[in-house]
Design a protein around this motif. Structure first.
Motif, PDB file in Angstrom:
ATOM      1  N   ARG A 263     -35.854  27.826  22.170  1.00 15.24           N
ATOM      2  CA  ARG A 263     -37.110  27.114  22.398  1.00 15.24           C
ATOM      3  C   ARG A 263     -38.343  27.962  22.113  1.00 15.24           C
ATOM      4  N   SER A 264     -38.204  29.273  22.080  1.00 12.00           N
ATOM      5  CA  SER A 264     -39.375  30.155  22.071  1.00 12.00           C
ATOM      6  C   SER A 264     -40.132  30.176  20.746  1.00 12.00           C
ATOM      7  N   TYR A 265     -39.644  29.510  19.689  1.00 10.44           N
ATOM      8  CA  TYR A 265     -40.365  29.547  18.421  1.00 10.44           C
ATOM      9  C   TYR A 265     -41.495  28.533  18.343  1.00 10.44           C
ATOM     10  N   ALA A 266     -41.606  27.646  19.298  1.00  7.53           N
ATOM     11  CA  ALA A 266     -42.710  26.686  19.293  1.00  7.53           C
ATOM     12  C   ALA A 266     -44.041  27.447  19.373  1.00  7.53           C
ATOM     13  N   GLY A 267     -44.933  27.179  18.429  1.00  2.00           N
ATOM     14  CA  GLY A 267     -46.225  27.867  18.405  1.00  2.00           C
ATOM     15  C   GLY A 267     -46.202  29.191  17.677  1.00  2.00           C
ATOM     16  N   SER A 268     -45.041  29.622  17.185  1.00  2.00           N
ATOM     17  CA  SER A 268     -44.932  30.890  16.480  1.00  2.00           C
ATOM     18  C   SER A 268     -45.154  30.692  14.986  1.00  2.00           C
ATOM     19  N   ASP A 269     -45.555  31.766  14.291  1.00  2.00           N
ATOM     20  CA  ASP A 269     -45.689  31.737  12.840  1.00  2.00           C
ATOM     21  C   ASP A 269     -44.382  32.045  12.128  1.00  2.00           C
ATOM     22  N   LEU A 270     -43.361  32.491  12.847  1.00  2.00           N
ATOM     23  CA  LEU A 270     -42.121  32.891  12.199  1.00  2.00           C
ATOM     24  C   LEU A 270     -41.470  31.775  11.377  1.00  2.00           C
TER      25      LEU A 270
ATOM     26  N   GLU B  53     -42.744  29.811   9.453  1.00  2.00           N
ATOM     27  CA  GLU B  53     -43.394  29.725   8.144  1.00  2.00           C
ATOM     28  C   GLU B  53     -42.823  30.742   7.156  1.00  2.00           C
ATOM     29  N   VAL B  54     -42.207  31.812   7.670  1.00  2.00           N
ATOM     30  CA  VAL B  54     -41.691  32.852   6.774  1.00  2.00           C
ATOM     31  C   VAL B  54     -40.165  32.946   6.808  1.00  2.00           C
ATOM     32  N   ASN B  55     -39.534  32.231   7.708  1.00  4.31           N
ATOM     33  CA  ASN B  55     -38.076  32.276   7.827  1.00  4.31           C
ATOM     34  C   ASN B  55     -37.544  30.845   7.845  1.00  4.31           C
ATOM     35  N   THR B  56     -36.988  30.429   6.731  1.00  5.42           N
ATOM     36  CA  THR B  56     -36.522  29.041   6.622  1.00  5.42           C
ATOM     37  C   THR B  56     -35.241  28.789   7.413  1.00  5.42           C
ATOM     38  N   ASN B  57     -34.638  29.834   7.977  1.00  5.89           N
ATOM     39  CA  ASN B  57     -33.472  29.634   8.846  1.00  5.89           C
ATOM     40  C   ASN B  57     -33.857  29.086  10.220  1.00  5.89           C
ATOM     41  N   LEU B  58     -35.142  29.115  10.528  1.00  4.27           N
ATOM     42  CA  LEU B  58     -35.614  28.569  11.803  1.00  4.27           C
ATOM     43  C   LEU B  58     -35.930  27.089  11.585  1.00  4.27           C
ATOM     44  N   ARG B  59     -35.061  26.254  12.086  1.00  4.09           N
ATOM     45  CA  ARG B  59     -35.182  24.815  11.842  1.00  4.09           C
ATOM     46  C   ARG B  59     -35.147  24.052  13.153  1.00  4.09           C
ATOM     47  N   LYS B  60     -35.529  22.778  13.078  1.00  5.71           N
ATOM     48  CA  LYS B  60     -35.556  21.931  14.259  1.00  5.71           C
ATOM     49  C   LYS B  60     -34.444  20.896  14.202  1.00  5.71           C
ATOM     50  N   VAL B  61     -33.901  20.593  15.357  1.00  7.05           N
ATOM     51  CA  VAL B  61     -32.934  19.495  15.465  1.00  7.05           C
ATOM     52  C   VAL B  61     -33.363  18.608  16.624  1.00  7.05           C
ATOM     53  N   ALA B  62     -32.957  17.348  16.532  1.00 10.54           N
ATOM     54  CA  ALA B  62     -33.279  16.407  17.603  1.00 10.54           C
ATOM     55  C   ALA B  62     -32.364  16.641  18.797  1.00 10.54           C
ATOM     56  N   ASN B  63     -32.910  16.442  19.949  1.00 12.36           N
ATOM     57  CA  ASN B  63     -32.124  16.513  21.181  1.00 12.36           C
ATOM     58  C   ASN B  63     -31.314  15.220  21.304  1.00 12.36           C
ATOM     59  N   PRO B  64     -29.986  15.293  21.316  1.00 10.63           N
ATOM     60  CA  PRO B  64     -29.195  14.055  21.404  1.00 10.63           C
ATOM     61  C   PRO B  64     -29.327  13.342  22.745  1.00 10.63           C
ATOM     62  N   TYR B  65     -29.943  14.003  23.731  1.00 12.38           N
ATOM     63  CA  TYR B  65     -30.077  13.418  25.063  1.00 12.38           C
ATOM     64  C   TYR B  65     -31.477  12.882  25.330  1.00 12.38           C
TER      65      TYR B  65
ATOM     66  N   ASP C 231     -34.703  11.210  22.838  1.00  7.22           N
ATOM     67  CA  ASP C 231     -35.144  10.884  21.490  1.00  7.22           C
ATOM     68  C   ASP C 231     -36.481  11.513  21.126  1.00  7.22           C
ATOM     69  N   ASP C 232     -37.283  11.849  22.113  1.00  2.00           N
ATOM     70  CA  ASP C 232     -38.638  12.303  21.827  1.00  2.00           C
ATOM     71  C   ASP C 232     -38.752  13.840  21.808  1.00  2.00           C
ATOM     72  N   LEU C 233     -37.638  14.561  21.739  1.00  2.14           N
ATOM     73  CA  LEU C 233     -37.708  16.009  21.837  1.00  2.14           C
ATOM     74  C   LEU C 233     -36.930  16.665  20.703  1.00  2.14           C
ATOM     75  N   GLU C 234     -37.553  17.637  20.053  1.00  2.00           N
ATOM     76  CA  GLU C 234     -36.877  18.468  19.066  1.00  2.00           C
ATOM     77  C   GLU C 234     -36.902  19.921  19.552  1.00  2.00           C
ATOM     78  N   THR C 235     -35.931  20.687  19.100  1.00  2.00           N
ATOM     79  CA  THR C 235     -35.904  22.097  19.475  1.00  2.00           C
ATOM     80  C   THR C 235     -35.521  22.934  18.271  1.00  2.00           C
ATOM     81  N   PHE C 236     -36.041  24.172  18.214  1.00  5.73           N
ATOM     82  CA  PHE C 236     -35.662  25.084  17.139  1.00  5.73           C
ATOM     83  C   PHE C 236     -34.238  25.569  17.350  1.00  5.73           C
ATOM     84  N   VAL C 237     -33.560  25.846  16.234  1.00  7.49           N
ATOM     85  CA  VAL C 237     -32.213  26.400  16.286  1.00  7.49           C
ATOM     86  C   VAL C 237     -32.103  27.538  15.269  1.00  7.49           C
ATOM     87  N   VAL C 238     -31.155  28.441  15.509  1.00  7.16           N
ATOM     88  CA  VAL C 238     -30.854  29.516  14.560  1.00  7.16           C
ATOM     89  C   VAL C 238     -29.379  29.425  14.190  1.00  7.16           C
ATOM     90  N   PRO C 239     -29.024  29.839  12.971  1.00 10.35           N
ATOM     91  CA  PRO C 239     -27.624  29.762  12.550  1.00 10.35           C
ATOM     92  C   PRO C 239     -26.818  30.930  13.105  1.00 10.35           C
TER      93      PRO C 239
END
Length: 299
Positions: free
Chosen positions: A118-125, A127-139, A141-149
């Motif tokens: 969750r800590s990437y919200a508001g970060s600039d990272l 923008e420079v690291n395309t591995n930082l992506r968002k997924v929808a919360n399955p529980y 509908d109105d919430l997304e969270t960052f994930v790392v591989p």
């Protein structure tokens, strides 16, 4: 050490060198340089002097990390030259927060497709690291969270205080991501200050951070983290850290240091002989014992 590095660190491998503040596997890093490895992806939460040396030696083409610097003492100029001027060769960077990289190790250890952070919200990272992506919360509908591989290094190398002949590794002090990096890796090389009797490990089982079944090779290498430190064995060589910036800033001086202290030194024992026993006189810590623990049994 030469057998362990030769057997598990190959050209083009992804190599995690972990140890946070102390227990940094310098001796293992020097052996990687000595064996002339190339094209490595170096994974380290806090790349410091050993990363600078590996880059200067031309061993690393990519660095996956969270923070890099000379431990608040100065810059790492070999890394700067590689990034800014492609000298001695280009260095590609993939940057995370500390927890982001730890989460990658955790996902790799669990063999799951991603780990939420969750800590990437508001970060600039992002923008420079395309591995930082968002997924929808399955529980919700109105919430997304960052994930790392996940990350699963070809080999993780750690340094610890002691192990037994079966490879049960015990460490104390600041551990950082050693355990997670070991469980995520395909192979693990553990370098230790000493190999002790089995009974010493069995008498204090909770101090075993990495069990023997996860370890491929154990190398006994006293003072193998110098100029870093091993809690309870020897302190950090601050004079070395303070002096590194001047060496690192001058490419010729850095190559001369590698020649004098790595390439023409057969192994870490020779490195220590060159330093001299008196070098550690002021680095031996005063005893500060913890209280014993009663593992009482009915037998």
């Amino acid at each position: 050490m030469s057998e362990a590095i030769g057997g598990y660190v190959h050209d083009g491998a992804t190599v995690a060198l972990e140890g946070f503040t102390h227990l940094i596997p310098f001796a293992a890093g020097h052996e990687i340089i000595r064996q002339g490895r190339r094209g490595l992806t170096l994974v380290r939460m806090t790349p410091d002097i050993i990363a600078d040396q590996l880059v200067a030696a031309g061993a690393v083409e990519k660095m996956i990390f969270a923070f890099t610097g000379n431990s608040s003492v100065g810059s790492l100029y070999a890394i700067r030259r590689a990034v800014e001027q492609a000298e001695p060769r280009p260095l590609h960077l993939e940057e995370y927060s500390h927890y982001g990289l730890l989460a990658r190790y955790q996902a790799g250890a669990a063999d799951i497709p991603f780990m939420p952070v969750r800590s990437y919200a508001g970060s600039d990272l992002p923008e420079v690291n395309t591995n930082l992506r968002k997924v929808a919360n399955p529980y919700a509908d109105d919430l997304e969270t960052f994930v790392v591989p996940p990350i699963q290094p070809d080999v993780t190398i750690v340094h610890a205080q002691r192990a037994d002949r079966y490879g049960n590794i015990q460490a104390w002090g600041i551990l950082g991501p050693q355990q997670e990096a070991a469980f995520a890796a395909r192979h693990v090389v553990a370098v230790v200050e000493e190999i002790v009797d089995d009974d010493i490990i069995r008498r204090d089982p909770n101090r075993t951070t990495i069990p023997g079944f996860a370890v491929d090779a154990v190398v006994e290498c006293p003072r193998g983290t110098h100029p870093s430190f091993a809690q309870g064995y020897y302190d950090r060589d601050n004079t070395f850290y303070r002096g590194w910036s001047a060496i690192s800033k001058d490419p010729a001086a850095l190559q001369q240091w590698l020649h004098d202290w790595v390439y023409t030194v057969e192994n870490h024992q020779d490195y220590l002989r060159k330093l001299g026993d008196s070098h550690f006189n002021d680095l031996i810590p005063h005893p500060h014992l913890s209280e014993p623990v009663n593992y009482g049994s009915t037998r």
